[in-house]
Design a protein around this motif. Structure first.
Motif, PDB file in Angstrom:
ATOM      1  N   VAL A 290      97.145  69.750  25.776  1.00 54.31           N
ATOM      2  CA  VAL A 290      97.116  68.286  25.784  1.00 54.31           C
ATOM      3  C   VAL A 290      95.817  67.761  25.190  1.00 54.31           C
ATOM      4  N   SER A 291      94.676  68.256  25.693  1.00 54.60           N
ATOM      5  CA  SER A 291      93.400  67.696  25.209  1.00 54.60           C
ATOM      6  C   SER A 291      93.067  68.155  23.793  1.00 54.60           C
ATOM      7  N   SER A 292      93.784  69.177  23.305  1.00 47.31           N
ATOM      8  CA  SER A 292      93.528  69.629  21.926  1.00 47.31           C
ATOM      9  C   SER A 292      93.811  68.509  20.920  1.00 47.31           C
TER      10      SER A 292
ATOM     11  N   LYS B  33      88.227  68.110  33.731  1.00 47.44           N
ATOM     12  CA  LYS B  33      89.670  68.098  33.511  1.00 47.44           C
ATOM     13  C   LYS B  33      90.002  68.436  32.068  1.00 47.44           C
ATOM     14  N   ASP B  34      90.966  69.326  31.889  1.00 43.32           N
ATOM     15  CA  ASP B  34      91.493  69.639  30.549  1.00 43.32           C
ATOM     16  C   ASP B  34      90.477  70.277  29.616  1.00 43.32           C
TER      17      ASP B  34
ATOM     18  N   LEU C  72      89.869  73.662  25.063  1.00 49.48           N
ATOM     19  CA  LEU C  72      90.699  72.537  25.464  1.00 49.48           C
ATOM     20  C   LEU C  72      92.083  73.045  25.860  1.00 49.48           C
ATOM     21  N   THR C  73      92.826  72.207  26.536  1.00 44.60           N
ATOM     22  CA  THR C  73      94.218  72.549  26.848  1.00 44.60           C
ATOM     23  C   THR C  73      95.094  72.060  25.698  1.00 44.60           C
TER      24      THR C  73
ATOM     25  N   ARG D  95      91.946  74.596  19.634  1.00 45.68           N
ATOM     26  CA  ARG D  95      91.487  74.243  20.988  1.00 45.68           C
ATOM     27  C   ARG D  95      90.054  74.655  21.301  1.00 45.68           C
TER      28      ARG D  95
ATOM     29  N   PHE E 258      88.078  61.020  28.590  1.00 47.73           N
ATOM     30  CA  PHE E 258      87.887  62.459  28.372  1.00 47.73           C
ATOM     31  C   PHE E 258      86.653  62.713  27.507  1.00 47.73           C
TER      32      PHE E 258
END
Ligand SMILES: *Cc1c(COP(=O)(O)O)cnc(C)c1O
Length: 393
Positions: free
Chosen positions: A329-331, A304-305, A326-327, A378, A6
């Motif tokens: 998840v990616s946060s 993605k994300d 970010l989402t 995020r 990522f």
């Protein structure tokens, strides 16, 4: 998605847009490509460097004309402009003022300078600014409207005004917001510090409220070194702003008589000279910034994300600062992403720490701030200087 994958993907996409450079790429740098040298030199040559001079008047006229307001009163910085705006809105000690929880600290500080108390409201994910629906349901729960205005039933204090802030240059959804403010008898003081060149449904931000503040700090879309301005359509408020920013001195050829405690908040001519030159180049700067935003959007297509923040459908944004979102998840990788990009010479910054989490304001009243807290974990700002958008003058 794996963390390393990522992070490398985001870095690669940023590199597609940004120049190959060994020096750090700043978050936002000014450029001096026009008459800046000439106008500042004129001040130095003529000795008109201080609080009066023709550039101050020219700057005021150009600002009013560009923003479509009747009057602009230049000030020493944006925070001072906000402080004056709140006084023009008759914010009194002990009043509450509704302020977004996600903004630069100055928005709440100016309220505190008036002896008033910020009451924090949540933002919308689309604009990052005040969410009119959440505001409406909050006020319907906590307030009573009487002939003297809007009262907070839980604190017993008057809620006098609201300060919508056009975050990163993206306009707040003003139509529904103004409807709520009318219903609750709230004065609107726009914090348009970040939104010179941003329009809501074709009308410039800062022309909707009773008064508005602009900032020309070094990192804003145009700069005067340090500086700001009060905008208003009301002549008597404009006169009051001029008076308050000039230590409330009564006009007289030599006598020093003042009729209230005023402020030394005028913008020096030297700074205004820079401002006039910068303002001449504003249309070009806005084109470059829009191009840069477009390049980021293209570079992050299919990522993605992570997404690039784009202007709301009802607005034309100045794209002062570009942001990645970010989402949930990616946060979890936000800190890593900040470390990686900054160590690679790409300056990035998180969104402001929400104001209700700052020590001075931890006891201030607030609504549920779920969206604010989520976005604060995020959103990441990425390099946004106009020149990065190419030379499409
Ligand atoms: C820049 C800014 C201000 C004013 O800042 P000054 O440095 O005093 O000009 C106020 N509010 C917000 C949201 C800002 O971004």
């Amino acid at each position: 998605m794996m963390k390393e994958q990522f992070l490398q993907d985001v870095l690669l996409r940023l590199r597609k847009v940004l120049p190959n450079s060994s020096a750090t790429i700043a978050l936002h740098e000014p450029t001096m490509g026009g008459n800046e040298w000439a106008y500042v030199k004129e001040c130095l040559d003529t000795g008109w460097v201080s609080s009066v001079g023709s550039f101050v008047d020219r700057f005021a006229i150009l600002l009013a004309s560009y923003t479509g307001t009747k009057f602009a009163i230049p000030t020493v910085n944006g925070t001072a402009a906000l402080h004056i705006c709140l006084q023009l809105a008759d914010v009194q000690p002990g009043d509450e003022v509704l302020v977004p929880a996600v903004t630069f600290i100055a928005t709440a500080n100016a309220v505190a300078y008036c002896g008033a108390i910020p009451n924090f409201v949540d933002c919308s994910e689309q604009t990052l600014g005040i969410d009119p629906d959440k505001l409406n349901s909050y006020l319907s729960k906590i307030s009573s409207i009487t002939s003297t205005g809007c009262w907070n039933r839980s604190t017993g204090r008057r809620i006098k005004a609201i300060v919508p802030m056009h975050a990163l240059g993206h306009p707040v959804d003003l139509d529904p917001l103004m409807e709520v403010c009318q219903r609750y008898k709230l004065e609107i003081v726009e914090d348009a510090s970040e939104s010179l060149g941003s329009f809501y449904k074709g009308r410039h931000t800062g022309s909707f409220g009773k008064v508005a503040a602009l900032s020309f700090n070094g990192n804003k879309t145009i700069t005067t070194g340090g500086g700001g301005a009060v905008l208003t359509n009301d002549e008597s408020l404009a006169n009051m702003a001029k008076h308050l920013t000039t230590v409330a001195k009564l006009p007289h050829p030599w006598r020093f008589a003042h009729d209230q405690v005023g402020y030394n908040y005028r913008l020096p001519n030297l700074n205004a000279a820079l401002g006039v030159a910068q303002l001449e180049r504003l249309p070009q700067l806005l084109r470059q910034k829009r191009q840069l935003a477009l390049s980021y959007q293209q570079a992050f297509q299919g990522a993605k994300d992570i997404q690039v923040l784009i202007e709301p459908t009802f607005a034309k944004s100045n794209y002062w600062l570009n942001a990645l979102i970010l989402t949930d998840v990616s946060s979890l990788y936000l800190e890593d992403l900040l470390h990686l990009t900054n160590s690679e010479g790409i300056m990035t910054r998180p969104l402001w720490t929400p104001l209700h989490q700052q020590v001075m304001y931890k006891n201030s009243p607030r609504m549920d701030l779920t969206t604010t807290e989520s976005l604060a974990s995020r959103v990441i700002n990425i390099p946004s200087s106009a020149f990065l958008g190419g030379d499409n003058g």
